[in-house]
Design a protein around this motif. Structure first.
Motif, PDB file in Angstrom:
ATOM      1  N   GLN A   1       0.801  -1.199   0.000  1.00  0.00           N
ATOM      2  CA  GLN A   1       0.000   0.000   0.000  1.00  0.00           C
ATOM      3  C   GLN A   1       0.846   1.266   0.000  1.00  0.00           C
ATOM      4  N   GLU A   2       2.123   1.153   0.337  1.00  0.00           N
ATOM      5  CA  GLU A   2       2.998   2.319   0.331  1.00  0.00           C
ATOM      6  C   GLU A   2       3.833   2.427  -0.942  1.00  0.00           C
ATOM      7  N   ALA A   3       3.683   1.507  -1.873  1.00  0.00           N
ATOM      8  CA  ALA A   3       4.541   1.460  -3.059  1.00  0.00           C
ATOM      9  C   ALA A   3       4.480   2.756  -3.865  1.00  0.00           C
ATOM     10  N   ALA A   4       3.311   3.310  -4.060  1.00  0.00           N
ATOM     11  CA  ALA A   4       3.183   4.554  -4.827  1.00  0.00           C
ATOM     12  C   ALA A   4       3.923   5.692  -4.133  1.00  0.00           C
ATOM     13  N   TRP A   5       3.823   5.758  -2.823  1.00  0.00           N
ATOM     14  CA  TRP A   5       4.507   6.793  -2.049  1.00  0.00           C
ATOM     15  C   TRP A   5       6.017   6.686  -2.239  1.00  0.00           C
ATOM     16  N   TYR A   6       6.569   5.467  -2.092  1.00  0.00           N
ATOM     17  CA  TYR A   6       8.009   5.271  -2.287  1.00  0.00           C
ATOM     18  C   TYR A   6       8.415   5.605  -3.722  1.00  0.00           C
ATOM     19  N   ALA A   7       7.613   5.224  -4.678  1.00  0.00           N
ATOM     20  CA  ALA A   7       7.939   5.482  -6.084  1.00  0.00           C
ATOM     21  C   ALA A   7       8.053   6.974  -6.367  1.00  0.00           C
ATOM     22  N   THR A   8       7.174   7.787  -5.794  1.00  0.00           N
ATOM     23  CA  THR A   8       7.232   9.228  -6.032  1.00  0.00           C
ATOM     24  C   THR A   8       8.404   9.889  -5.323  1.00  0.00           C
ATOM     25  N   ARG A   9       8.918   9.262  -4.282  1.00  0.00           N
ATOM     26  CA  ARG A   9       9.986   9.882  -3.514  1.00  0.00           C
ATOM     27  C   ARG A   9      11.388   9.338  -3.825  1.00  0.00           C
ATOM     28  N   VAL A  10      11.490   8.059  -4.116  1.00  0.00           N
ATOM     29  CA  VAL A  10      12.821   7.491  -4.360  1.00  0.00           C
ATOM     30  C   VAL A  10      12.931   6.747  -5.686  1.00  0.00           C
ATOM     31  N   GLY A  11      11.865   6.671  -6.455  1.00  0.00           N
ATOM     32  CA  GLY A  11      11.921   6.048  -7.769  1.00  0.00           C
ATOM     33  C   GLY A  11      11.634   4.560  -7.755  1.00  0.00           C
ATOM     34  N   SER A  12      12.159   3.896  -8.774  1.00  0.00           N
ATOM     35  CA  SER A  12      11.826   2.484  -8.966  1.00  0.00           C
ATOM     36  C   SER A  12      12.880   1.523  -8.425  1.00  0.00           C
ATOM     37  N   ASN A  13      14.028   2.026  -8.037  1.00  0.00           N
ATOM     38  CA  ASN A  13      15.089   1.153  -7.553  1.00  0.00           C
ATOM     39  C   ASN A  13      14.897   0.884  -6.061  1.00  0.00           C
ATOM     40  N   VAL A  14      13.804   0.194  -5.761  1.00  0.00           N
ATOM     41  CA  VAL A  14      13.389  -0.096  -4.387  1.00  0.00           C
ATOM     42  C   VAL A  14      13.201  -1.600  -4.248  1.00  0.00           C
ATOM     43  N   ALA A  15      13.629  -2.129  -3.118  1.00  0.00           N
ATOM     44  CA  ALA A  15      13.409  -3.550  -2.827  1.00  0.00           C
ATOM     45  C   ALA A  15      12.555  -3.677  -1.577  1.00  0.00           C
ATOM     46  N   TRP A  16      11.627  -4.595  -1.643  1.00  0.00           N
ATOM     47  CA  TRP A  16      10.755  -4.907  -0.520  1.00  0.00           C
ATOM     48  C   TRP A  16      11.135  -6.292  -0.010  1.00  0.00           C
ATOM     49  N   MET A  17      11.416  -6.393   1.270  1.00  0.00           N
ATOM     50  CA  MET A  17      11.772  -7.680   1.844  1.00  0.00           C
ATOM     51  C   MET A  17      10.685  -8.094   2.830  1.00  0.00           C
ATOM     52  N   GLU A  18      10.151  -9.280   2.587  1.00  0.00           N
ATOM     53  CA  GLU A  18       9.062  -9.826   3.403  1.00  0.00           C
ATOM     54  C   GLU A  18       9.479 -11.179   3.950  1.00  0.00           C
ATOM     55  N   CYS A  19       9.220 -11.392   5.205  1.00  0.00           N
ATOM     56  CA  CYS A  19       9.557 -12.659   5.860  1.00  0.00           C
ATOM     57  C   CYS A  19       8.499 -13.730   5.601  1.00  0.00           C
ATOM     58  N   ASN A  20       7.248 -13.343   5.550  1.00  0.00           N
ATOM     59  CA  ASN A  20       6.136 -14.285   5.444  1.00  0.00           C
ATOM     60  C   ASN A  20       5.928 -14.714   3.990  1.00  0.00           C
ATOM     61  N   PRO A  21       6.252 -15.969   3.658  1.00  0.00           N
ATOM     62  CA  PRO A  21       6.107 -16.410   2.258  1.00  0.00           C
ATOM     63  C   PRO A  21       4.669 -16.346   1.758  1.00  0.00           C
ATOM     64  N   GLN A  22       3.693 -16.417   2.653  1.00  0.00           N
ATOM     65  CA  GLN A  22       2.292 -16.370   2.250  1.00  0.00           C
ATOM     66  C   GLN A  22       1.894 -15.008   1.694  1.00  0.00           C
ATOM     67  N   LEU A  23       2.622 -13.969   2.059  1.00  0.00           N
ATOM     68  CA  LEU A  23       2.275 -12.617   1.613  1.00  0.00           C
ATOM     69  C   LEU A  23       2.971 -12.201   0.319  1.00  0.00           C
ATOM     70  N   MET A  24       3.900 -13.019  -0.164  1.00  0.00           N
ATOM     71  CA  MET A  24       4.678 -12.641  -1.351  1.00  0.00           C
ATOM     72  C   MET A  24       3.835 -12.405  -2.609  1.00  0.00           C
ATOM     73  N   PRO A  25       2.866 -13.249  -2.946  1.00  0.00           N
ATOM     74  CA  PRO A  25       2.103 -12.979  -4.176  1.00  0.00           C
ATOM     75  C   PRO A  25       1.411 -11.611  -4.172  1.00  0.00           C
ATOM     76  N   SER A  26       0.781 -11.245  -3.063  1.00  0.00           N
ATOM     77  CA  SER A  26       0.098  -9.948  -3.032  1.00  0.00           C
ATOM     78  C   SER A  26       1.100  -8.797  -3.002  1.00  0.00           C
ATOM     79  N   LEU A  27       2.216  -8.968  -2.308  1.00  0.00           N
ATOM     80  CA  LEU A  27       3.237  -7.921  -2.297  1.00  0.00           C
ATOM     81  C   LEU A  27       3.798  -7.708  -3.691  1.00  0.00           C
TER      82      LEU A  27
END
Length: 139
Positions: A1-27
């Protein structure tokens, strides 16, 4: 839900790290339109340890690798009528430390890399300890 915010501030070279494998498809679906990358890892101060990811009662959006807070979370969110909010339990994961992760994903150390969005699952101290120990020049 914060992806658009990060994109406008730091661009596309962003990595999201998630511990829960169940959440990866939606992320992945949420951040892909912005050109962001996703990694699934249970980051810790040591690689190769077995840790239990304790799932919470709010659709597993909050979880912990440092202790089982499932009952506390269930009580906290009981009145919020979240869909599927009765899920709980745990998932066993193998930890990665920053050194191992960056050896596998060297682009994380490239100077053009802008931002890491890290879901710590309650392990802030352990993650920072591991990152500082193996990357003293970390910016």
């Amino acid at each position: 839900q914060e992806a658009a915010w990060y994109a406008t501030r730091v661009g596309s070279n962003v990595a999201w790290m998630e511990c829960n494998p169940q959440l990866m498809p939606s992320l992945q679906a949420n951040v892909a339109p912005f050109g962001h990358k996703c990694l699934q890892a249970c980051l810790w101060n040591k690689a190769g340890e077995r840790r239990q990811l304790h799932l919470s009662s709010n659709d597993n959006q909050s979880a912990s690798v440092v202790g089982n807070m499932t009952e506390q979370c269930r009580n906290k969110w009981a009145g919020m009528n979240l869909a599927g909010s009765e899920q709980s339990g745990c998932v066993e994961l193998i930890t990665a430390d920053w050194y191992t992760l960056t050896a596998q994903q060297p682009w994380l150390l490239h100077p053009s890399f802008n931002f890491l969005v890290l879901d710590t699952q309650g392990a802030e101290y352990e993650i920072l300890e591991g990152m500082i120990r193996c990357s003293p020049g970390l910016r």
